[in-house]
Design an enzyme around this catalytic site. Structure first.
Site, PDB file in Angstrom:
ATOM      1  N   SER A 155     -18.000  13.521  60.151  1.00  0.00           N
ATOM      2  CA  SER A 155     -18.163  12.131  59.698  1.00  0.00           C
ATOM      3  C   SER A 155     -18.975  12.060  58.415  1.00  0.00           C
ATOM      4  O   SER A 155     -19.873  12.892  58.192  1.00  0.00           O
ATOM      5  CB  SER A 155     -18.879  11.351  60.805  1.00  0.00           C
ATOM      6  OG  SER A 155     -19.401  10.154  60.298  1.00  0.00           O
TER       7      SER A 155
ATOM      8  N   TYR B 104     -25.659   9.824  66.386  1.00  0.00           N
ATOM      9  CA  TYR B 104     -24.229  10.076  66.174  1.00  0.00           C
ATOM     10  C   TYR B 104     -24.046  11.086  65.040  1.00  0.00           C
ATOM     11  O   TYR B 104     -23.331  12.085  65.184  1.00  0.00           O
ATOM     12  CB  TYR B 104     -23.521   8.760  65.846  1.00  0.00           C
ATOM     13  CG  TYR B 104     -22.103   8.947  65.335  1.00  0.00           C
ATOM     14  CD1 TYR B 104     -21.102   9.435  66.168  1.00  0.00           C
ATOM     15  CD2 TYR B 104     -21.773   8.651  64.009  1.00  0.00           C
ATOM     16  CE1 TYR B 104     -19.807   9.620  65.704  1.00  0.00           C
ATOM     17  CE2 TYR B 104     -20.480   8.823  63.541  1.00  0.00           C
ATOM     18  CZ  TYR B 104     -19.504   9.312  64.392  1.00  0.00           C
ATOM     19  OH  TYR B 104     -18.221   9.498  63.922  1.00  0.00           O
TER      20      TYR B 104
HETATM   21  N1  LIG Z   1     -12.789   5.720  62.521  1.00  0.00           N
HETATM   22  C1  LIG Z   1     -13.702   6.106  61.643  1.00  0.00           C
HETATM   23  O1  LIG Z   1     -14.020   5.379  60.684  1.00  0.00           O
HETATM   24  C2  LIG Z   1     -14.349   7.450  61.753  1.00  0.00           C
HETATM   25  C3  LIG Z   1     -15.248   7.836  60.736  1.00  0.00           C
HETATM   26  C4  LIG Z   1     -15.866   9.075  60.831  1.00  0.00           C
HETATM   27  C5  LIG Z   1     -15.597   9.914  61.893  1.00  0.00           C
HETATM   28  N2  LIG Z   1     -14.755   9.503  62.882  1.00  0.00           N
HETATM   29  C6  LIG Z   1     -14.501  10.425  63.995  1.00  0.00           C
HETATM   30  O2  LIG Z   1     -13.113  10.578  64.137  1.00  0.00           O
HETATM   31  C7  LIG Z   1     -12.763  10.777  65.498  1.00  0.00           C
HETATM   32  C8  LIG Z   1     -11.735   9.759  65.940  1.00  0.00           C
HETATM   33  O3  LIG Z   1     -12.300   8.461  65.759  1.00  0.00           O
HETATM   34  P1  LIG Z   1     -11.542   7.120  66.133  1.00  0.00           P
HETATM   35  O4  LIG Z   1     -11.902   6.128  65.122  1.00  0.00           O
HETATM   36  O5  LIG Z   1     -10.132   7.441  66.421  1.00  0.00           O
HETATM   37  O6  LIG Z   1     -12.339   6.746  67.476  1.00  0.00           O
HETATM   38  P2  LIG Z   1     -11.788   6.206  68.871  1.00  0.00           P
HETATM   39  O7  LIG Z   1     -13.000   5.836  69.658  1.00  0.00           O
HETATM   40  O8  LIG Z   1     -10.751   5.175  68.667  1.00  0.00           O
HETATM   41  O9  LIG Z   1     -11.102   7.479  69.503  1.00  0.00           O
HETATM   42  C9  LIG Z   1     -11.788   8.453  70.238  1.00  0.00           C
HETATM   43  C10 LIG Z   1     -11.069   8.612  71.568  1.00  0.00           C
HETATM   44  O10 LIG Z   1     -11.762   9.649  72.270  1.00  0.00           O
HETATM   45  C11 LIG Z   1     -11.861   9.272  73.629  1.00  0.00           C
HETATM   46  N3  LIG Z   1     -13.045   9.936  74.190  1.00  0.00           N
HETATM   47  C12 LIG Z   1     -14.344   9.675  73.922  1.00  0.00           C
HETATM   48  N4  LIG Z   1     -15.134  10.482  74.642  1.00  0.00           N
HETATM   49  C13 LIG Z   1     -14.308  11.287  75.361  1.00  0.00           C
HETATM   50  C14 LIG Z   1     -14.525  12.320  76.306  1.00  0.00           C
HETATM   51  N5  LIG Z   1     -15.750  12.692  76.672  1.00  0.00           N
HETATM   52  N6  LIG Z   1     -13.444  12.942  76.840  1.00  0.00           N
HETATM   53  C15 LIG Z   1     -12.190  12.575  76.505  1.00  0.00           C
HETATM   54  N7  LIG Z   1     -11.922  11.578  75.628  1.00  0.00           N
HETATM   55  C16 LIG Z   1     -12.973  10.948  75.071  1.00  0.00           C
HETATM   56  C17 LIG Z   1     -11.998   7.763  73.642  1.00  0.00           C
HETATM   57  O11 LIG Z   1     -11.550   7.197  74.868  1.00  0.00           O
HETATM   58  C18 LIG Z   1     -11.132   7.359  72.456  1.00  0.00           C
HETATM   59  O12 LIG Z   1      -9.838   6.980  72.865  1.00  0.00           O
HETATM   60  C19 LIG Z   1     -14.082  10.708  66.270  1.00  0.00           C
HETATM   61  O13 LIG Z   1     -14.557  12.020  66.429  1.00  0.00           O
HETATM   62  C20 LIG Z   1     -14.983   9.940  65.340  1.00  0.00           C
HETATM   63  O14 LIG Z   1     -16.347  10.246  65.573  1.00  0.00           O
HETATM   64  C21 LIG Z   1     -14.121   8.300  62.831  1.00  0.00           C
END
Ligand SMILES: NC(=O)c1ccc[n+]([C@@H]2O[C@H](COP(=O)([O-])OP(=O)(O)OC[C@H]3O[C@@H](n4cnc5c(N)ncnc54)[C@H](O)[C@@H]3O)[C@@H](O)[C@H]2O)c1
Length: 335
Positions: A127, A152
């Site tokens: 991130s 985080y």
């Molecule tokens: N969306 C953003 O702007 C952004 C920015 C930086 C980093 N990220 C990273 O990208 C990745 C995807 O993000 P996103 O926006 O799709 O988030 P999101 O929350 O929509 O997707 C993450 C998914 O992981 C699942 N999850 C969480 N903990 C879990 C566990 N212990 N076991 C199994 N499943 C689990 C959740 O149910 C969710 O559906 C994440 O690692 C997030 O930290 C996202």
């Protein structure tokens, strides 16, 4: 190629799964479907994936060591795209233990699976929040990231360190991707664009942090997916010429890489809100608030390395991207 996509019911994992399936790959998606945000949205994403012949879903928690180990043993994954995590900066202030389970233990179970089953490439989500207190712009993967300001962010930085260790000790090729504020259709209800849209359409005021004096390198979902798809084909190799004196934290003597995936074009929060007001045709009532703990003032990705490696640079402009989100939102929620 057989892929494991973790977080397949999540925003980015859903889109990546859809794309890999369209490319003809076999995808096993896992997710624990937790209630951090509306589970119905996660289920609706899965409803789009489940009819695909080359997609299968397993409801599984990353922290379930035995469950994850069995899944790897039974499945013979070629590559792993690890996107499941407990996301959100503000939530990590109130619920720190959720981040230990999903992001630390969870990352380790995936690393262990890759190690024991000779996965060809592990691509995982880091991130932009790892840049923490850094002030030099744009943020480069060559910069040190030792001053995170939320748990985080600290867990995401820890994921990079854990991945380096496994790349070094066991030769697991790993690529970490630092995403910058991803937005677009099927996006996350806990993020600003979604919350603002919902409030404006309900005639409620929106909370504008730090009195609007923030900027973000908003990156459109399709650009992020394109970056992931291209990068997962570039498997890091051992660089025998690397030495620690080269001070390049994004490469190593181990098969380890880290990239930024961002738009490379930071947008002021008030301009972002204006784009949303234009797309909705409604002026927002704004509730000006102070800075929130854990938030950074600005983000801006240096994407030169991404471009050099995969000849790709995100390009969606905010006005178009926000409009595409609003069109999706209105259709999905029938409003
Ligand atoms: N969306 C953003 O702007 C952004 C920015 C930086 C980093 N990220 C990273 O990208 C990745 C995807 O993000 P996103 O926006 O799709 O988030 P999101 O929350 O929509 O997707 C993450 C998914 O992981 C699942 N999850 C969480 N903990 C879990 C566990 N212990 N076991 C199994 N499943 C689990 C959740 O149910 C969710 O559906 C994440 O690692 C997030 O930290 C996202």
């Amino acid at each position: 190629m057989k892929y494991l996509v973790t977080g397949a019911a999540g925003f980015i994992g859903f889109k990546v799964s859809e794309r890999l399936c369209a490319m003809g790959h076999e995808v096993v998606g896992i997710d624990n479907l937790n209630a951090y945000y509306d589970v119905n949205l996660k289920l609706a994403r899965l409803d789009r994936l489940k009819p695909l012949d080359n997609f299968s879903f397993v409801e599984l928690d990353l922290a379930d060591r035995e469950g994850i180990a069995n899944l790897f043993a039974e499945s013979g994954f070629g590559r792993v795209i690890h996107l499941a995590a407990q996301a959100g900066v503000r939530y990590s202030i109130e619920n720190p233990m959720a981040y230990a389970d999903s992001n630390l233990v969870g990352h380790l179970t995936i690393l262990e699976g890759c190690r024991h089953h000779k996965v060809e490439h592990l691509v995982y989500a880091s991130s932009s929040s790892v840049y923490g207190l850094n002030a030099k712009m744009p943020f480069s993967t060559a910069d040190s990231v030792d001053h995170p300001i939320s748990l985080y962010a600290a867990t995401k930085k820890a994921n990079e360190l854990m991945s380096h260790t496994y790349a070094h000790l066991y030769g697991v090729p790993t690529t970490g991707l630092r995403f910058f504020t991803v937005y677009g259709p099927w996006g996350r209800p806990d993020m600003a664009l979604f919350k603002f849209t919902k409030s404006i359409l309900n005639g409620e005021a929106i909370d504008v942090y730090n009195h609007g004096n923030l900027s973000r390198d908003f990156t459109y979902i399709d650009d992020v997916v394109e970056g992931i798809i291209r990068i997962q084909d570039v498997i890091p190799t051992v660089d025998d010429n690397w030495s620690v004196e080269m001070a390049t934290p994004f490469t190593s003597s181990a098969p380890y890489r880290v990239f930024n995936i961002g738009n490379g074009n930071p947008v002021n929060l008030m301009d972002f809100i204006s784009a949303l007001e234009t797309a909705l045709g409604i002026e927002a009532v704004k509730n000006m608030m102070d800075m929130q703990p854990g938030d950074v003032y600005s983000t801006w990705a240096d994407t030169e390395d991404l471009f050099k490696t995969v000849a790709y640079k995100p390009e969606m402009d905010v006005a178009t991207g926000v409009k595409l989100f609003v069109d999706w939102y209105r259709e999905f929620y029938q409003c």
